[in-house]
Motif scaffolding. Structure first.
Motif, PDB file in Angstrom:
ATOM      1  N   ASN A 235       0.814  -1.217   0.000  1.00  0.00           N
ATOM      2  CA  ASN A 235       0.000   0.000   0.000  1.00  0.00           C
ATOM      3  C   ASN A 235       0.851   1.271   0.000  1.00  0.00           C
ATOM      4  N   ALA A 253      -4.956   2.897  -3.612  1.00  0.00           N
ATOM      5  CA  ALA A 253      -4.710   1.686  -2.832  1.00  0.00           C
ATOM      6  C   ALA A 253      -6.013   1.071  -2.337  1.00  0.00           C
ATOM      7  N   LYS A 312      -5.150   6.819   4.569  1.00  0.00           N
ATOM      8  CA  LYS A 312      -5.318   5.402   4.243  1.00  0.00           C
ATOM      9  C   LYS A 312      -6.007   4.631   5.364  1.00  0.00           C
TER      10      LYS A 312
END
Length: 582
Positions: A235, A253, A312
């Motif tokens: 990632n 991602a 993320k």
């Protein structure tokens, strides 16, 4: 703890369908006082498992002496994971890659001339057998079949990218089984290496960061039945000195993650939390040109180097929630950070003058490598006498990895492996003038055939074409700086020197050591080795874990190898990992 099994189309946990939702969290890259916090944040993102490598070079720095304490107390880490309700994927190597020094293989293996690492070479396998014979019994209580958190164990690591020695892999799998590892075994490889790195009877898994549909199809073609598993879902990425800070958009991602989960596959994020290459532990790559990895292993992961959530974290949790239950926990808040400017370092100790305090010298006809000296990380100081006055052309067969050259204590130049430097011209002031080469191991290569990466001066040194003999090779022990005698100075000394100052704090918290104005070297706070800095970037601040600091006085020591424009440093409340690609 429940036991993991493999079925034709997935995993079973105590007979019930189970999807592994994991993230890489390397205990040895995180301050131990932060382990529980990072594990709890893993569970909060929706993970039910964490995975970790085991670095052989930290656990057995000297052959026959296994270490399991402090920052490498693996049993404690496993206990904390179990307490958080997390399963564990254990990846003991013996080779781990991981952008880690030497791929985790201890440097003493390379003291044996001609040894073939990651092979059936008896010299290598004997060392592996001895190490696993001490390591695995300690981990036996942590297997899920004994009520512990470890549900599966990896055999080697991406072996298909290195070789195709099936006997070697069979030996490792048999070794694990002989020592009682009765949980499922698995291998992991990049898609094109699955056939070379796989092992009959052992679950094959795949590593990638993009192209999820195609890469999962390649795994299924290689392995028609069994769980689909992405052991390393990349990632983010790592950085190297002289490069840029690598990032990956969260949306990109997350879209790939959604594809993986929609296919019914299990996944482990590489990384969930990257952490830091503290001390001298960063690795390197050498694909015709040597490139050392930086100190930070932030990896643009869901948690920053300091454990704070990135975009993320939220994006991945949202994707996971579409496919599995996610705990009803708020997003983690960033930790408190310190901001203290202009911390003075008024004391210094020149390195060349202090070298005798840092380790004994070894006299020999030729320079000794680090491995011959029994040294793993850091620096070796090589000294000899120049035969005559006048112009000198100095030639060195091999420098691993960076040599600063001094004549009578004055800088004469630098030889860098990265730049393929092997020769230098200067003038000798007199017959018998002292020649010093301060050689830094900037990180052993961790990937490919380059792992046979011996350090120091390799081969001969010639002066005006004639081999220079009668050397003193002095390994510098920087694990304990107490022997250094610091004196107050009004101006920075010429050449390599340690600089020291004391900072009084009312409370401890995370921070970042800003070394703007300094050139290249290492830094310690209260004896904790933060790692390397280098003005070439991209990283310009070193992460300081809050537990390293304390209320009251804190000692800061900086080893500057070249020169500084200031006798002070700053503690900043934000990181600076460098510019990114637009």
């Amino acid at each position: 703890m429940p036991e993991l099994q493999t079925a034709a189309d997935g995993f079973l946990l105590d007979g019930e369908p189970f999807r592994i939702l994991s993230g890489a969290l390397h205990y040895f890259r995180v301050h131990p006082d932060h382990w529980q916090d990072r594990l709890r944040k893993a569970r909060g993102m929706g993970l039910n498992t964490v995975d970790t490598y085991i670095p052989w070079n930290l656990h057995e720095p000297v052959r026959g002496s296994l270490r399991m304490a402090g920052g490498i107390d693996l049993p404690r880490f496993l206990d904390l994971a179990a307490a958080e309700g997390l399963h564990v994927l254990l990846r003991p190597g013996p080779y781990i890659c991981g952008e880690w020094e030497g791929g985790g293989l201890p440097s003493w293996l390379l003291a044996e001339p001609g040894v073939r690492l990651r092979s059936t070479d008896p010299r290598y396998l004997d060392a592996v057998d001895d190490y696993f014979g001490r390591l695995l019994p300690l981990l036996d209580p942590y297997l899920s079949t004994r009520g512990g958190p470890v549900i599966a164990v990896q055999v080697e690591n991406e072996y298909g990218a290195y070789g195709d020695d099936r006997d070697y892999l069979e030996h490792l799998a048999g070794l694990l089984r002989r020592h009682g590892v009765d949980v499922p075994l698995f291998t992991c490889d990049q898609p094109g290496d699955l056939a070379r790195g796989g092992l009959p009877g052992v679950l094959a898994t795949v590593n990638f960061g993009s192209g999820a549909d195609g890469n999962l199809a390649l795994l299924r073609a290689h392995q028609p039945q069994g769980p689909l598993m992405v052991t390393e879902f990349w990632n983010g990425w790592f950085d190297r000195w002289g490069g840029i800070h690598t990032t990956r958009p969260a949306a990109d991602a997350a879209a790939q993650l959604d594809t993986v989960l929609a296919a019914g596959a299990s996944v482990s994020f590489y990384m969930f939390h990257g952490g830091t290459n503290f001390g001298f532990t960063n690795g390197a790559n050498d694909k015709h040109t040597y490139r050392a990895t930086v100190t930070s292993y932030d990896y643009d992961a869901p948690l920053t180097e300091a454990g704070d959530p990135t975009p993320k974290y939220a994006a991945f949790r949202e994707v996971i929630a579409r496919h599995a239950p996610v705990p009803d926990m708020p997003l983690p808040a960033p930790s408190k950070k310190l901001n203290v400017l202009d911390v003075r370092l008024p004391q210094s100790a020149p390195l060349l003058a202090a070298a005798g305090l840092l380790g004994p010298g070894v006299s020999a006809e030729r320079p000794r490598t680090m491995e011959e000296l029994g040294q793993d990380f850091g620096f070796v100081l090589y000294s000899a006498a120049l035969p005559a006055a006048g112009p000198v052309t100095l030639e060195v067969d091999g420098v691993a990895d960076r040599a600063q050259v001094f004549v009578e204590g004055q800088p004469a130049g630098v030889l860098e492996r990265e730049s393929h430097h092997r020769a230098l011209a200067f003038t000798s002031p007199a017959p018998g003038a002292r020649l010093d080469l301060l050689v830094e191991n900037q990180g052993r290569v961790n990937y490919g055939q380059g792992i046979h990466d011996r350090k120091g001066i390799l081969g001969d040194v010639r002066v005006n074409g004639r081999r220079l003999q009668e050397w003193t090779s002095r390994p510098l022990d920087l694990a304990d700086l107490a022997p250094l005698a610091f004196g107050r100075t009004d101006a920075p000394p010429v050449g390599p020197a340690f600089h020291r100052g004391v900072l009084a704090l009312e409370e401890a918290a995370d921070t970042y050591l800003d070394l703007t104005g300094w050139t290249k070297g290492n830094a310690w706070i209260n004896g904790f080795h933060l790692g390397r800095y280098w003005s070439r970037g991209p990283q310009s601040r070193l992460y300081v874990p809050g537990p390293v600091l304390r209320a009251g006085d804190n000692e800061i020591v900086v080893l500057e190898l070249h020169a500084t424009t200031r006798m002070s440093v700053d503690l900043r409340d934000t990181p600076d990992l460098g510019p990114t690609e637009e």
